[in-house]
Design a protein around this motif. Sequence first.
Motif, PDB file in Angstrom:
ATOM      1  N   ASP A 209      13.382  31.360  16.690  1.00  0.00           N
ATOM      2  CA  ASP A 209      14.592  30.249  16.961  1.00  0.00           C
ATOM      3  C   ASP A 209      13.860  29.324  18.097  1.00  0.00           C
ATOM      4  O   ASP A 209      14.420  28.077  18.162  1.00  0.00           O
ATOM      5  N   ASP A 210      12.948  29.526  19.027  1.00  0.00           N
ATOM      6  CA  ASP A 210      12.283  28.635  19.908  1.00  0.00           C
ATOM      7  C   ASP A 210      11.536  27.404  19.138  1.00  0.00           C
ATOM      8  O   ASP A 210      11.385  26.253  19.490  1.00  0.00           O
ATOM      9  N   VAL A 211      10.740  27.828  18.080  1.00  0.00           N
ATOM     10  CA  VAL A 211      10.115  27.044  17.057  1.00  0.00           C
ATOM     11  C   VAL A 211      11.035  26.044  16.540  1.00  0.00           C
ATOM     12  O   VAL A 211      10.895  24.874  16.628  1.00  0.00           O
ATOM     13  N   ALA A 212      12.522  26.572  16.131  1.00  0.00           N
ATOM     14  CA  ALA A 212      13.066  25.627  15.144  1.00  0.00           C
ATOM     15  C   ALA A 212      13.760  24.805  16.207  1.00  0.00           C
ATOM     16  O   ALA A 212      14.018  23.665  15.999  1.00  0.00           O
ATOM     17  N   GLN A 217       6.021  20.239  15.480  1.00  0.00           N
ATOM     18  CA  GLN A 217       4.698  20.598  14.683  1.00  0.00           C
ATOM     19  C   GLN A 217       4.764  22.234  14.732  1.00  0.00           C
ATOM     20  O   GLN A 217       4.746  22.854  16.042  1.00  0.00           O
ATOM     21  N   VAL A 218       4.077  22.946  13.588  1.00  0.00           N
ATOM     22  CA  VAL A 218       4.129  24.418  13.608  1.00  0.00           C
ATOM     23  C   VAL A 218       2.704  24.470  13.141  1.00  0.00           C
ATOM     24  O   VAL A 218       2.258  23.992  12.016  1.00  0.00           O
ATOM     25  N   VAL A 219       1.880  25.434  13.892  1.00  0.00           N
ATOM     26  CA  VAL A 219       0.668  25.704  13.338  1.00  0.00           C
ATOM     27  C   VAL A 219       0.687  27.423  13.023  1.00  0.00           C
ATOM     28  O   VAL A 219       1.026  28.065  14.003  1.00  0.00           O
ATOM     29  N   VAL A 220       0.303  27.619  11.821  1.00  0.00           N
ATOM     30  CA  VAL A 220       0.457  29.210  11.462  1.00  0.00           C
ATOM     31  C   VAL A 220      -0.886  29.595  11.330  1.00  0.00           C
ATOM     32  O   VAL A 220      -1.846  29.239  10.720  1.00  0.00           O
ATOM     33  N   PRO A 232       8.737  22.317  11.539  1.00  0.00           N
ATOM     34  CA  PRO A 232       9.497  23.463  11.359  1.00  0.00           C
ATOM     35  C   PRO A 232      10.212  23.670  10.005  1.00  0.00           C
ATOM     36  O   PRO A 232      10.377  24.484   9.390  1.00  0.00           O
ATOM     37  N   ARG A 233      10.871  22.473   9.597  1.00  0.00           N
ATOM     38  CA  ARG A 233      11.439  22.563   8.358  1.00  0.00           C
ATOM     39  C   ARG A 233      10.826  22.833   7.124  1.00  0.00           C
ATOM     40  O   ARG A 233      10.857  23.653   6.039  1.00  0.00           O
ATOM     41  N   GLU A 234       9.290  22.354   7.190  1.00  0.00           N
ATOM     42  CA  GLU A 234       8.467  22.481   6.114  1.00  0.00           C
ATOM     43  C   GLU A 234       8.177  24.063   6.189  1.00  0.00           C
ATOM     44  O   GLU A 234       7.920  24.668   5.134  1.00  0.00           O
ATOM     45  N   ILE A 235       7.747  24.386   7.353  1.00  0.00           N
ATOM     46  CA  ILE A 235       7.304  25.827   7.343  1.00  0.00           C
ATOM     47  C   ILE A 235       8.370  27.006   7.134  1.00  0.00           C
ATOM     48  O   ILE A 235       8.167  27.887   6.382  1.00  0.00           O
TER      49      ILE A 235
END
Length: 292
Positions: A209-212, A217-220, A232-235
């Motif tokens: 929820d914090d990521v969203a 930008q999100v790095v996995v 976030p939408r892509e991930i």
Amino acid sequence: MATDITFEQVNYWYQAGTPFAVQALKNIDLQITPGSFTAVIGQTGSGKSTLIQHLNALLKPSSGTVKIGDRIINSETKNKRLKPLRKKVGIVFQFPENQLFEETVIKDIAFGPQNFGVSEADALVLAKRMAGEVGLDEALLKRSPFDLSGGQMRRAAIAGVLALEPEVLVLDEPTAGLDPRGRLEIMQLVTRLRQEQNLTIVLITHQMDDVANYANQVVVMGHGELIKQGTPREIFSDPKWLENHQLGLPSATKMAYELQQSGFSFKTMPLTVEELADQLTPQLSEGAISHE
């Protein structure tokens, strides 16, 4: 000049050259742009903490390079050249009690600036201001940091890093162990500081929820590799992929996927409660649920 951070083919081995060598980072290529809010996610042991310790050269690459602003760090970089980076890129580790050690809260916050040559008097003025920035009551400043609650300790640790006036603030699980209200307060604090001080934020978290809600930008990470990056939408657009990598969905997105099974439709999968409500409200008011 704003600090741009670039990883190029970064590998890192713990206990390199011994029979116990473990490769913790594998061929990492990554760019963190000034002003961005990057969330780093992945299972325990995926390399997240090792990655962030390269952001201010607490660890140096075994091979490859990390460029921080105009400074290039590789395995040959001498440690004495790295101190200025600790001022530019501040890290708040997961357990703030490990970062707090002075006899009073205000002395703890003032320690960093003094370490960089600020006079004691000026450092205490700066510490008091940063305590105010993070919402620490002035009455707490003369107490031992170990008399603080978990949330207050977290704020004191953040204030201590902010007192260095960094350009990049790195937070390792800043809401771990806090109740929902404490979590929200810390994340709102981070968001406000980012806006007011024009900070680049890097956040390690298990809270999707914090990521969203906050990241752009999100790095996995997975098994030491950067396995996916995007918005976030892509991930969060591929729940099956996330499940296969033992990663969760934001609660609003998870609910939307479940509601789809009951006949609700979504033009784009909502990431936040607000987005979910915006798409659900017209369908509920029109009774637009298919019962086929």
